[in-house]
Scaffold this active site. Sequence first.
Site, PDB file in Angstrom:
ATOM      1  N   LYS A 279     -20.046  -2.053 -79.115  1.00  0.00           N
ATOM      2  CA  LYS A 279     -19.146  -0.900 -79.007  1.00  0.00           C
ATOM      3  C   LYS A 279     -18.108  -1.196 -77.940  1.00  0.00           C
ATOM      4  O   LYS A 279     -18.437  -1.585 -76.822  1.00  0.00           O
ATOM      5  CB  LYS A 279     -19.958   0.341 -78.597  1.00  0.00           C
ATOM      6  CG  LYS A 279     -19.110   1.580 -78.439  1.00  0.00           C
ATOM      7  CD  LYS A 279     -18.950   2.306 -79.755  1.00  0.00           C
ATOM      8  CE  LYS A 279     -17.855   3.342 -79.743  1.00  0.00           C
ATOM      9  NZ  LYS A 279     -16.577   2.895 -80.342  1.00  0.00           N
TER      10      LYS A 279
ATOM     11  N   GLN B 185     -17.930  -3.923 -70.362  1.00  0.00           N
ATOM     12  CA  GLN B 185     -18.430  -2.913 -71.297  1.00  0.00           C
ATOM     13  C   GLN B 185     -19.967  -2.882 -71.332  1.00  0.00           C
ATOM     14  O   GLN B 185     -20.555  -1.830 -71.575  1.00  0.00           O
ATOM     15  CB  GLN B 185     -17.857  -3.216 -72.685  1.00  0.00           C
ATOM     16  CG  GLN B 185     -17.805  -2.041 -73.630  1.00  0.00           C
ATOM     17  CD  GLN B 185     -16.553  -1.195 -73.465  1.00  0.00           C
ATOM     18  OE1 GLN B 185     -15.468  -1.711 -73.310  1.00  0.00           O
ATOM     19  NE2 GLN B 185     -16.718   0.114 -73.491  1.00  0.00           N
TER      20      GLN B 185
ATOM     21  N   LYS C 266     -20.892  -0.644 -68.360  1.00  0.00           N
ATOM     22  CA  LYS C 266     -20.344   0.697 -68.569  1.00  0.00           C
ATOM     23  C   LYS C 266     -21.156   1.449 -69.628  1.00  0.00           C
ATOM     24  O   LYS C 266     -21.585   2.584 -69.417  1.00  0.00           O
ATOM     25  CB  LYS C 266     -18.884   0.560 -69.033  1.00  0.00           C
ATOM     26  CG  LYS C 266     -18.188   1.862 -69.287  1.00  0.00           C
ATOM     27  CD  LYS C 266     -16.840   1.679 -69.972  1.00  0.00           C
ATOM     28  CE  LYS C 266     -15.975   0.675 -69.244  1.00  0.00           C
ATOM     29  NZ  LYS C 266     -14.547   0.771 -69.647  1.00  0.00           N
TER      30      LYS C 266
ATOM     31  N   LYS D  56     -15.525  -6.039 -77.523  1.00  0.00           N
ATOM     32  CA  LYS D  56     -14.096  -5.756 -77.297  1.00  0.00           C
ATOM     33  C   LYS D  56     -13.317  -6.653 -78.251  1.00  0.00           C
ATOM     34  O   LYS D  56     -13.767  -7.748 -78.582  1.00  0.00           O
ATOM     35  CB  LYS D  56     -13.720  -6.072 -75.848  1.00  0.00           C
ATOM     36  CG  LYS D  56     -12.472  -5.358 -75.382  1.00  0.00           C
ATOM     37  CD  LYS D  56     -12.763  -3.938 -74.873  1.00  0.00           C
ATOM     38  CE  LYS D  56     -11.485  -3.171 -74.630  1.00  0.00           C
ATOM     39  NZ  LYS D  56     -11.736  -1.885 -73.976  1.00  0.00           N
TER      40      LYS D  56
ATOM     41  N   GLY E 166     -10.101   2.596 -79.702  1.00  0.00           N
ATOM     42  CA  GLY E 166      -8.772   2.233 -79.198  1.00  0.00           C
ATOM     43  C   GLY E 166      -8.827   1.657 -77.795  1.00  0.00           C
ATOM     44  O   GLY E 166      -9.855   1.675 -77.133  1.00  0.00           O
ATOM     45  N   ASP E 167      -7.707   1.127 -77.365  1.00  0.00           N
ATOM     46  CA  ASP E 167      -7.496   0.669 -75.985  1.00  0.00           C
ATOM     47  C   ASP E 167      -5.975   0.561 -75.843  1.00  0.00           C
ATOM     48  O   ASP E 167      -5.241   1.229 -76.606  1.00  0.00           O
ATOM     49  CB  ASP E 167      -8.204  -0.675 -75.738  1.00  0.00           C
ATOM     50  CG  ASP E 167      -8.239  -1.080 -74.264  1.00  0.00           C
ATOM     51  OD1 ASP E 167      -9.030  -0.519 -73.492  1.00  0.00           O
ATOM     52  OD2 ASP E 167      -7.450  -1.967 -73.855  1.00  0.00           O
TER      53      ASP E 167
ATOM     54  N   THR F 154     -11.468   9.933 -71.458  1.00  0.00           N
ATOM     55  CA  THR F 154     -11.440   8.919 -70.393  1.00  0.00           C
ATOM     56  C   THR F 154     -10.774   9.493 -69.144  1.00  0.00           C
ATOM     57  O   THR F 154     -11.298   9.379 -68.027  1.00  0.00           O
ATOM     58  CB  THR F 154     -10.709   7.645 -70.867  1.00  0.00           C
ATOM     59  OG1 THR F 154     -11.261   7.244 -72.115  1.00  0.00           O
ATOM     60  CG2 THR F 154     -10.861   6.529 -69.854  1.00  0.00           C
TER      61      THR F 154
ATOM     62  N   ASN G  44      -2.788   6.995 -72.728  1.00  0.00           N
ATOM     63  CA  ASN G  44      -3.893   7.921 -72.989  1.00  0.00           C
ATOM     64  C   ASN G  44      -4.654   8.305 -71.725  1.00  0.00           C
ATOM     65  O   ASN G  44      -4.847   9.490 -71.434  1.00  0.00           O
ATOM     66  CB  ASN G  44      -4.837   7.287 -74.028  1.00  0.00           C
ATOM     67  CG  ASN G  44      -6.078   8.125 -74.244  1.00  0.00           C
ATOM     68  OD1 ASN G  44      -7.096   7.914 -73.608  1.00  0.00           O
ATOM     69  ND2 ASN G  44      -5.986   9.110 -75.105  1.00  0.00           N
TER      70      ASN G  44
ATOM     71  N   SER H 211     -17.017   8.567 -77.338  1.00  0.00           N
ATOM     72  CA  SER H 211     -17.086   7.821 -78.605  1.00  0.00           C
ATOM     73  C   SER H 211     -18.522   7.826 -79.118  1.00  0.00           C
ATOM     74  O   SER H 211     -18.763   7.956 -80.326  1.00  0.00           O
ATOM     75  CB  SER H 211     -16.626   6.372 -78.411  1.00  0.00           C
ATOM     76  OG  SER H 211     -15.226   6.275 -78.461  1.00  0.00           O
TER      77      SER H 211
HETATM   78  P1  NDP Z   1      -2.182   3.026 -73.460  1.00  0.00           P
HETATM   79  O1  NDP Z   1      -1.691   1.944 -74.324  1.00  0.00           O
HETATM   80  O2  NDP Z   1      -2.279   4.404 -73.991  1.00  0.00           O
HETATM   81  O3  NDP Z   1      -1.312   3.102 -72.123  1.00  0.00           O
HETATM   82  C1  NDP Z   1      -1.205   1.988 -71.276  1.00  0.00           C
HETATM   83  C2  NDP Z   1      -0.291   2.346 -70.123  1.00  0.00           C
HETATM   84  O4  NDP Z   1      -0.348   1.301 -69.159  1.00  0.00           O
HETATM   85  C3  NDP Z   1       1.171   2.463 -70.536  1.00  0.00           C
HETATM   86  O5  NDP Z   1       1.815   3.378 -69.700  1.00  0.00           O
HETATM   87  C4  NDP Z   1       1.671   1.036 -70.299  1.00  0.00           C
HETATM   88  O6  NDP Z   1       3.080   0.959 -70.065  1.00  0.00           O
HETATM   89  C5  NDP Z   1       0.921   0.657 -69.046  1.00  0.00           C
HETATM   90  N1  NDP Z   1       0.729  -0.802 -69.014  1.00  0.00           N
HETATM   91  C6  NDP Z   1       0.054  -1.561 -69.908  1.00  0.00           C
HETATM   92  N2  NDP Z   1       0.112  -2.857 -69.576  1.00  0.00           N
HETATM   93  C7  NDP Z   1       0.827  -2.901 -68.437  1.00  0.00           C
HETATM   94  C8  NDP Z   1       1.238  -3.954 -67.582  1.00  0.00           C
HETATM   95  N3  NDP Z   1       0.911  -5.227 -67.851  1.00  0.00           N
HETATM   96  N4  NDP Z   1       1.966  -3.625 -66.487  1.00  0.00           N
HETATM   97  C9  NDP Z   1       2.300  -2.345 -66.212  1.00  0.00           C
HETATM   98  N5  NDP Z   1       1.938  -1.307 -66.995  1.00  0.00           N
HETATM   99  C10 NDP Z   1       1.222  -1.582 -68.075  1.00  0.00           C
HETATM  100  O7  NDP Z   1      -3.613   2.524 -72.926  1.00  0.00           O
HETATM  101  P2  NDP Z   1      -4.824   3.368 -72.330  1.00  0.00           P
HETATM  102  O8  NDP Z   1      -4.301   4.498 -71.523  1.00  0.00           O
HETATM  103  O9  NDP Z   1      -5.772   3.635 -73.437  1.00  0.00           O
HETATM  104  O10 NDP Z   1      -5.531   2.289 -71.381  1.00  0.00           O
HETATM  105  C11 NDP Z   1      -5.163   2.121 -70.012  1.00  0.00           C
HETATM  106  C12 NDP Z   1      -6.289   1.408 -69.286  1.00  0.00           C
HETATM  107  O11 NDP Z   1      -7.500   2.191 -69.393  1.00  0.00           O
HETATM  108  C13 NDP Z   1      -6.656   0.026 -69.824  1.00  0.00           C
HETATM  109  O12 NDP Z   1      -7.096  -0.770 -68.750  1.00  0.00           O
HETATM  110  C14 NDP Z   1      -7.837   0.320 -70.737  1.00  0.00           C
HETATM  111  O13 NDP Z   1      -8.660  -0.812 -70.926  1.00  0.00           O
HETATM  112  C15 NDP Z   1      -8.541   1.392 -69.923  1.00  0.00           C
HETATM  113  N6  NDP Z   1      -9.467   2.245 -70.667  1.00  0.00           N
HETATM  114  C16 NDP Z   1      -9.043   2.970 -71.751  1.00  0.00           C
HETATM  115  C17 NDP Z   1      -9.926   3.781 -72.411  1.00  0.00           C
HETATM  116  C18 NDP Z   1      -9.488   4.683 -73.528  1.00  0.00           C
HETATM  117  O14 NDP Z   1     -10.313   5.507 -73.960  1.00  0.00           O
HETATM  118  N7  NDP Z   1      -8.276   4.620 -73.997  1.00  0.00           N
HETATM  119  C19 NDP Z   1     -11.357   3.826 -72.045  1.00  0.00           C
HETATM  120  C20 NDP Z   1     -11.670   3.106 -70.841  1.00  0.00           C
HETATM  121  C21 NDP Z   1     -10.761   2.321 -70.222  1.00  0.00           C
HETATM  122  P3  NDP Z   1       4.031   0.376 -71.232  1.00  0.00           P
HETATM  123  O15 NDP Z   1       4.025   1.434 -72.294  1.00  0.00           O
HETATM  124  O16 NDP Z   1       5.342   0.165 -70.574  1.00  0.00           O
HETATM  125  O17 NDP Z   1       3.390  -0.905 -71.690  1.00  0.00           O
END
Ligand code: NDP
Length: 438
Positions: free
Chosen positions: A82, A103, A106, A118, A157-158, A201, A232, A371
């Site tokens: 997962k 993961q 977690k 992943k 998603g991620d 999250t 997200n 999830s």
């Molecule tokens: P999204 O794609 O929804 O959003 C990612 C955000 O981070 C965007 O604002 C993006 O900006 C920014 N970002 C991504 N890469 C970079 C980078 N290299 N430098 C600067 N900014 C960056 O992703 P999520 O919100 O889902 O995920 C964010 C983090 O949370 C990740 O580490 C993910 O693994 C973790 N996470 C997510 C979960 C989930 O349920 N979604 C669960 C647990 C952890 P831009 O649009 O400009 O790229």
Amino acid sequence: MDRIIKKNPNQPEFHQAVLEVFESILPFVVKNKKYAKRTLLEIMSEPERTIGFRISWQNDEGNIEVNKGYRVQMSSSIGPYKGGLRFHPSVNLSILKFLAFEQIFKNSLTSLPLGAGKGGSDFDPKGKSDNEIRRFCQNFMTELYRHIGDSTDIPAGDIGVGAREIGYLFGQYKKITNQFNGVLTGKTYGWGGSLIRPEATGYGCVYFTQHLLKDRNEDLEGQKIGISGSGNVAQYAAEKAIELGGIVQTLSDSKGVVYAENGLKQEHIEFTKILKNEKRGRIKELADHFDGIKYFESEKPWRFPLSIALPSATQNELNLGEVNSLVSNGLKYVVEGANMPTTPDAISFLHANNVAYGPGKASNAGGVATSGLEMSQNALKLHWSSQEVDQKLQGIMTNIHAQCKEFGSESGSINYAKGANIAGFVRVADAMLDQGLA
Ligand code: NDP
């Protein structure tokens, strides 16, 4: 560790994640003979299966493009694999193996029957049309479908994979297999998704922050909070923190940061949701649209004086120099919404300076936990109310915090990272020993 580095060359993010866990749990493993005799840690760091494939897809000009696709099936000791799918140009095996390794711990902390995995692709969704995203997702699933299933491996998603992508991926899975089941989570509510999964999250991260504050006899009211990212996790962390009285001063994206000295309001978060999830614009537009919000190109939230930092964008986005200046400006808490956003030297600095540090594998576990709740609802073929799911999420975050405290308390202070690693390890290690896997 030397053997692992030698066997997995050129994978710095994976080495970083494994070393962090090894260092913090080694004294526990050495003390507990049951775990010390075996090479449990080394076995855990080797994926059960690593799948790589080609995705070729047609762009709007009619040309064929090609990307790499992966699924790392890390551990199935306590449940089916997962973990999310990430679509971002930086995706490679090092990043996916670090994420899959994190993961393990977690998912174990959630106390739900969830193994670890992943996956993703180096496909860049930015600037692509809906039709291109759809064709890419369909071709990605045409390869992935044979490796997943609702009791084998359940992706979600991620970064770069939200409700739109999960929809396209599910549509293709169903078409190929003729099965309507819970093979993916993060689905839209009307066709099998769970209420509160989009929020989980970010909300969970703020619930975890509340526990850290309570451990120090504080609360969220009036705290200056810096959040990075505007996807997200960041959107819903901001929403919940504002609801609970925090002053959320920043959001960001890869191009820059917005700063609201008096704090963002719910209307700004609603604007950001539409901007990012539908219009797919840049965070700068939030500052362009509202008074009292400034935009700083190519900057991060960490330049501002904050009492709480919630890094919620990506790995290694908060470094030693940045935490040094944050601590001089009054930082008291770092709670990770993203996976491994704080560099190892920055984490050591936080511990040395009595800043409470909530590691992502504990603080962002609310997403995968919900999830897990989506999987339960799919299996039962029913829906729970928002209130019911939110209550379960809060209960899970409370339980994760309790485990971190139980295993992380040391001479008057709490090392939540050590606690999360040990608590996560014990459940998986016991299962591996029971099942003759180590
Ligand atoms: P999204 O794609 O929804 O959003 C990612 C955000 O981070 C965007 O604002 C993006 O900006 C920014 N970002 C991504 N890469 C970079 C980078 N290299 N430098 C600067 N900014 C960056 O992703 P999520 O919100 O889902 O995920 C964010 C983090 O949370 C990740 O580490 C993910 O693994 C973790 N996470 C997510 C979960 C989930 O349920 N979604 C669960 C647990 C952890 P831009 O649009 O400009 O790229």
